[in-house]
Scaffold this motif. Structure first.
Motif, short mmCIF file in Angstrom:
data_model
loop_
_atom_site.label_atom_id
_atom_site.label_comp_id
_atom_site.label_asym_id
_atom_site.label_seq_id
_atom_site.Cartn_x
_atom_site.Cartn_y
_atom_site.Cartn_z
N PRO A 49 48.62 43.14 35.38
CA PRO A 49 47.48 42.74 34.60
C PRO A 49 46.88 41.63 34.69
N VAL A 50 47.22 40.67 35.64
CA VAL A 50 46.33 39.34 36.21
C VAL A 50 45.37 39.83 37.03
N TRP A 51 45.75 40.56 38.09
CA TRP A 51 44.77 41.28 38.89
C TRP A 51 43.70 42.02 38.32
N GLY A 52 44.24 42.91 37.51
CA GLY A 52 43.09 43.75 36.92
C GLY A 52 42.42 43.20 35.81
N ALA A 53 42.79 41.89 35.05
CA ALA A 53 41.71 41.19 34.22
C ALA A 53 40.63 40.55 35.12
N HIS A 57 37.90 42.76 36.10
CA HIS A 57 37.00 42.98 35.25
C HIS A 57 35.98 41.84 35.08
N VAL A 58 36.42 40.74 35.35
CA VAL A 58 35.36 39.64 35.22
C VAL A 58 34.62 39.80 36.60
N ARG A 59 34.90 39.91 37.63
CA ARG A 59 34.35 40.15 38.89
C ARG A 59 33.40 41.47 39.19
N THR A 60 33.85 42.36 38.12
CA THR A 60 33.03 43.57 38.15
C THR A 60 31.71 43.30 37.14
N VAL A 61 32.02 42.66 36.17
CA VAL A 61 30.65 42.34 35.10
C VAL A 61 29.83 41.27 35.98
N ALA A 62 30.55 40.29 36.74
CA ALA A 62 29.68 39.18 37.58
C ALA A 62 28.66 39.92 38.51
N ALA A 63 29.16 40.86 39.26
CA ALA A 63 28.69 41.40 40.44
C ALA A 63 27.44 42.32 39.74
N LEU A 64 27.89 43.10 38.67
CA LEU A 64 26.76 43.81 37.98
C LEU A 64 25.78 42.97 37.54
N ALA A 65 25.96 42.09 36.75
CA ALA A 65 24.99 40.96 36.19
C ALA A 65 24.23 40.38 37.42
N ALA A 66 24.90 39.94 38.36
CA ALA A 66 24.18 39.49 39.63
C ALA A 66 22.91 40.31 40.00
N SER A 67 23.33 41.83 40.13
CA SER A 67 22.38 42.71 40.53
C SER A 67 21.21 42.90 39.54
N ALA A 68 21.51 42.76 38.17
CA ALA A 68 20.65 42.91 37.21
C ALA A 68 19.65 41.78 37.36
N VAL A 71 40.34 33.09 44.82
CA VAL A 71 41.06 32.29 44.01
C VAL A 71 42.15 33.04 43.39
N VAL A 72 41.74 34.32 42.67
CA VAL A 72 42.86 35.31 42.26
C VAL A 72 43.52 36.28 43.14
N HIS A 73 42.46 37.11 43.52
CA HIS A 73 43.12 38.39 44.15
C HIS A 73 43.73 38.21 45.54
N VAL A 74 43.11 37.25 46.35
CA VAL A 74 43.67 37.09 47.78
C VAL A 74 45.19 36.74 47.97
N PRO A 75 45.29 35.60 46.91
CA PRO A 75 46.75 35.12 46.87
C PRO A 75 47.69 36.14 46.53
N ARG A 76 47.20 36.98 45.38
CA ARG A 76 47.93 38.04 44.84
C ARG A 76 48.12 39.13 45.95
N ASN A 77 47.22 39.56 46.52
CA ASN A 77 47.35 40.41 47.73
C ASN A 77 47.97 40.17 48.49
N GLU A 78 48.00 38.86 48.97
CA GLU A 78 48.70 38.53 50.24
C GLU A 78 50.59 38.48 49.64
N ALA A 79 50.80 38.09 48.60
CA ALA A 79 52.07 38.02 48.03
C ALA A 79 52.52 39.45 47.87
N LEU A 80 51.69 40.40 47.51
CA LEU A 80 52.08 41.68 47.46
C LEU A 80 52.35 42.19 48.77
N LEU A 81 51.64 41.96 49.86
CA LEU A 81 51.84 42.38 51.27
C LEU A 81 53.06 42.15 52.01
N LEU A 127 57.31 41.14 40.71
CA LEU A 127 55.86 40.81 41.21
C LEU A 127 54.75 41.85 40.53
N TRP A 128 55.09 43.19 40.95
CA TRP A 128 54.16 44.29 40.41
C TRP A 128 53.85 43.96 38.94
#
Length: 161
Positions: free
Chosen positions: A134-138, A141-152, A106-116, A128-129
């Protein structure tokens, strides 16, 4: 699903969700920050290169495999709700699938495609940059926490399988 298969799947999910969390953590803690310090055109070019290279069988196998395994473990948890650890497996599956996998789509792929598609040297690219980082980075952070919490969650579930 047999107890042995469930244990193996949960162990694998624990490991690969943790691995994906580590990749996301690297981007949150230093990769994107380093790219943001570059002149816009250089940052764009570097991220364009990353976005091309990341689409490889090894990374996609781990990233998508974690989502499929998380979904399977969530379904197994619902079907085996009366077993210890089911709530942890369900939480782990939902955290990874929605907090890491769906968020990426929802967030990263569309932005990555636009950047390409943008010319790194253009004014459009610089605009665009400025929004991308800030949006991609924020969201990262959410998906970092989510993946780590899933692992836990999967790790806690392992103690009860």
């Amino acid at each position: 699903m047999t107890a042995e298969l469930l244990f193996a799947a949960t162990l694998l999910a624990t490991l690969i969700c943790g691995l994906v969390a580590g990749v996301f953590f690297a981007f949150s803690s230093f990769v994107l920050r380093a790219l943001a310090r570059l002149p816009a055109a250089r940052g764009i070019e570097a991220m364009q290169s990353v976005n091309r290279v990341v689409l490889n069988p090894l990374f996609l196998g781990v990233f998508v495999g974690a989502a499929l395994l998380g979904l399977a473990l969530a379904v197994a948890a619902v079907l085996r709700w009366d077993h210890d650890g089911s709530a942890w497996s369900l939480a782990g599956g939902l955290l990874y699938v929605f907090g890491a996998f769906v968020l990426t789509g929802v967030v990263h792929v569309p932005r990555n495609e636009a950047l390409l598609r943008v010319d790194a040297e253009s004014e459009e690219g610089a605009r665009l940059w400025a929004r991308y980082v800030p949006v991609w980075g924020a969201a990262n952070h959410v998906r970092t926490v989510a993946a780590l919490a899933a692992s836990a969650c999967f790790a806690v579930s392992l103690a009860t399988v």
